[in-house]
Design a protein around this motif. Sequence first.
Motif, PDB file in Angstrom:
ATOM      1  N   GLU A 148       0.842  -1.202   0.000  1.00 45.40           N
ATOM      2  CA  GLU A 148       0.000   0.000   0.000  1.00 45.40           C
ATOM      3  C   GLU A 148       0.874   1.248   0.000  1.00 45.40           C
ATOM      4  O   GLU A 148       1.881   1.315   0.714  1.00 45.40           O
ATOM      5  CB  GLU A 148      -0.882  -0.029   1.248  1.00 45.40           C
ATOM      6  CG  GLU A 148      -1.972   1.004   1.295  1.00 45.40           C
ATOM      7  CD  GLU A 148      -2.843   0.838   2.519  1.00 45.40           C
ATOM      8  OE1 GLU A 148      -2.882   1.755   3.363  1.00 45.40           O
ATOM      9  OE2 GLU A 148      -3.484  -0.245   2.638  1.00 45.40           O
ATOM     10  N   GLU A 149       0.520   2.223  -0.793  1.00 46.50           N
ATOM     11  CA  GLU A 149       1.265   3.485  -0.821  1.00 46.50           C
ATOM     12  C   GLU A 149       1.073   4.188   0.517  1.00 46.50           C
ATOM     13  O   GLU A 149      -0.053   4.539   0.894  1.00 46.50           O
ATOM     14  CB  GLU A 149       0.757   4.380  -1.950  1.00 46.50           C
ATOM     15  CG  GLU A 149       1.562   5.648  -2.150  1.00 46.50           C
ATOM     16  CD  GLU A 149       2.964   5.386  -2.686  1.00 46.50           C
ATOM     17  OE1 GLU A 149       3.850   6.221  -2.422  1.00 46.50           O
ATOM     18  OE2 GLU A 149       3.164   4.374  -3.367  1.00 46.50           O
ATOM     19  N   PRO A 150       2.144   4.397   1.278  1.00 47.86           N
ATOM     20  CA  PRO A 150       1.962   4.951   2.627  1.00 47.86           C
ATOM     21  C   PRO A 150       1.702   6.455   2.615  1.00 47.86           C
ATOM     22  O   PRO A 150       2.223   7.196   1.771  1.00 47.86           O
ATOM     23  CB  PRO A 150       3.291   4.638   3.315  1.00 47.86           C
ATOM     24  CG  PRO A 150       4.285   4.605   2.207  1.00 47.86           C
ATOM     25  CD  PRO A 150       3.547   4.073   1.004  1.00 47.86           C
ATOM     26  N   LEU A 151       0.875   6.896   3.555  1.00 48.02           N
ATOM     27  CA  LEU A 151       0.728   8.317   3.816  1.00 48.02           C
ATOM     28  C   LEU A 151       1.891   8.728   4.707  1.00 48.02           C
ATOM     29  O   LEU A 151       2.062   8.201   5.798  1.00 48.02           O
ATOM     30  CB  LEU A 151      -0.610   8.578   4.522  1.00 48.02           C
ATOM     31  CG  LEU A 151      -0.837  10.016   5.013  1.00 48.02           C
ATOM     32  CD1 LEU A 151      -0.942  10.971   3.824  1.00 48.02           C
ATOM     33  CD2 LEU A 151      -2.098  10.087   5.879  1.00 48.02           C
ATOM     34  N   TRP A 152       2.715   9.660   4.231  1.00 48.06           N
ATOM     35  CA  TRP A 152       3.921  10.041   4.984  1.00 48.06           C
ATOM     36  C   TRP A 152       4.059  11.554   4.947  1.00 48.06           C
ATOM     37  O   TRP A 152       4.571  12.127   3.989  1.00 48.06           O
ATOM     38  CB  TRP A 152       5.150   9.368   4.385  1.00 48.06           C
ATOM     39  CG  TRP A 152       6.315   9.315   5.342  1.00 48.06           C
ATOM     40  CD1 TRP A 152       7.388  10.164   5.389  1.00 48.06           C
ATOM     41  CD2 TRP A 152       6.498   8.376   6.397  1.00 48.06           C
ATOM     42  NE1 TRP A 152       8.226   9.802   6.407  1.00 48.06           N
ATOM     43  CE2 TRP A 152       7.709   8.707   7.047  1.00 48.06           C
ATOM     44  CE3 TRP A 152       5.755   7.294   6.863  1.00 48.06           C
ATOM     45  CZ2 TRP A 152       8.194   7.981   8.138  1.00 48.06           C
ATOM     46  CZ3 TRP A 152       6.242   6.575   7.937  1.00 48.06           C
ATOM     47  CH2 TRP A 152       7.442   6.922   8.561  1.00 48.06           C
ATOM     48  N   ILE A 153       3.608  12.193   6.009  1.00 49.27           N
ATOM     49  CA  ILE A 153       3.621  13.651   6.070  1.00 49.27           C
ATOM     50  C   ILE A 153       4.929  14.175   6.643  1.00 49.27           C
ATOM     51  O   ILE A 153       5.411  15.245   6.268  1.00 49.27           O
ATOM     52  CB  ILE A 153       2.426  14.148   6.914  1.00 49.27           C
ATOM     53  CG1 ILE A 153       1.113  13.732   6.234  1.00 49.27           C
ATOM     54  CG2 ILE A 153       2.471  15.645   7.122  1.00 49.27           C
ATOM     55  CD1 ILE A 153      -0.119  13.977   7.067  1.00 49.27           C
TER      56      ILE A 153
ATOM     57  N   ARG B 186      12.059  10.542   5.174  1.00 48.70           N
ATOM     58  CA  ARG B 186      11.151  10.611   4.026  1.00 48.70           C
ATOM     59  C   ARG B 186      11.475   9.567   2.970  1.00 48.70           C
ATOM     60  O   ARG B 186      10.591   9.138   2.228  1.00 48.70           O
ATOM     61  CB  ARG B 186      11.208  12.010   3.384  1.00 48.70           C
ATOM     62  CG  ARG B 186      10.702  13.098   4.299  1.00 48.70           C
ATOM     63  CD  ARG B 186      10.433  14.396   3.583  1.00 48.70           C
ATOM     64  NE  ARG B 186       9.197  14.301   2.783  1.00 48.70           N
ATOM     65  CZ  ARG B 186       8.595  15.338   2.247  1.00 48.70           C
ATOM     66  NH1 ARG B 186       9.107  16.545   2.381  1.00 48.70           N
ATOM     67  NH2 ARG B 186       7.489  15.190   1.557  1.00 48.70           N
TER      68      ARG B 186
ATOM     69  N   PRO C 158       9.809   4.938   3.344  1.00 41.76           N
ATOM     70  CA  PRO C 158       8.354   4.809   3.511  1.00 41.76           C
ATOM     71  C   PRO C 158       7.998   3.561   4.308  1.00 41.76           C
ATOM     72  O   PRO C 158       8.536   2.485   4.071  1.00 41.76           O
ATOM     73  CB  PRO C 158       7.836   4.723   2.073  1.00 41.76           C
ATOM     74  CG  PRO C 158       8.998   4.238   1.270  1.00 41.76           C
ATOM     75  CD  PRO C 158      10.213   4.808   1.930  1.00 41.76           C
TER      76      PRO C 158
ATOM     77  N   GLY D  59       4.633   1.628   5.343  1.00 40.98           N
ATOM     78  CA  GLY D  59       3.189   1.523   5.192  1.00 40.98           C
ATOM     79  C   GLY D  59       2.705   0.106   5.410  1.00 40.98           C
ATOM     80  O   GLY D  59       3.425  -0.757   5.909  1.00 40.98           O
TER      81      GLY D  59
END
Length: 361
Positions: A177-182, A187, A190, A192
């Motif tokens: 899954e493409e992780p949400l990384w704020i 950075r 990732p 996820g």
Amino acid sequence: MNMHRPGYDKTSKGVRLGKAPLPEDVERLLSQAEERIGDVPALLALAEMTARTTPDPGEGETARLWEILASLAAVDVAAARVFEPHLDAGAILKQAGQEALFDGTWGVFAAEGPGHVLEARDAGQSTPAGSGVTLSGSKPWCSLAGYLDHAIVTAQTQSGSRQAFAVDLSSPGVKVEEPLWISHGLREIPSGTVHFADVPAVPVGEPGWYFDRPGFAWGGIGVAACWLGGAVGLVRTFKDALARREPDQIALSGLGEADRLLASGFELLRSAGARIDGGTLGDREDSNGAWAHALRIRGNVAEIVERIQDTVGENLGPAPLARDERHAKRVSDLRLYVRQHHGQRDDAQLGSLVLKGANTW
């Protein structure tokens, strides 16, 4: 001044836990890692190559392994974050007597999280690996899953226990899954969720072995070595800044405190490495004692790192955070990485082990 005390080498990028200088191949590794900062595929390729000659914990050179991890983090925290799980996976497979599986790049996915369950199911002998086990469900916090070839993954067995399994991440049933990384920290790393649908898996050790083995504690201390190495990078920036101006007593006090804290962290790692190699921190029957000691070291190193972060930040002010890309990256990366220590929750876990007799006083 003694130029050969642990931790200090004017000409080296590395971090030493003892008096012996780092070997030339380690110095070369650090230069190569520095050239590849931010390039995850290149760092993984370097980690794969390095793992062939890097010592595993408990084999007589544990402190050397932690020097390498700390040195990488002193160069770049995220680079150490790439190397550490790959090297840990190799050590885990060797401890399980399955080192033949260690090919390509590896991660270790052992985190748990609300709403995520990964189950191991008996599939007979129909799996391609012939293991008779498949994994289905989801696993959170799987760092670099989209870049890796394989991973050691923990899952719940049909008997309710947890067990480790080796998985080929190119299997058709694996979905990253493409992780949400704020966060600006880490950075390029990732982390996820990975979903598994009837993915063939090879058991690594018996049920419960992954968490019960002394190597679980040793690996936890290796992560602390990375944290401490990141703090070394901060203190080097601080020292270089003071060398360019006339420092006042407050700045000198901050540098002295940081040096004192680093020295105590180095001694914690050096002593633990000697105990592991000497066989006094690793008997299978004493795995709780090993994990209790790992919790002590991780907690103390986390406090050292956090104090150094505050001291360096207070003394250098906002300018390097705003204008020095390398420093700002190190601060963000390290602040996030050290949060793998869970503060009072980890101390509570240690307290429960002390009540069971794990204390040394």
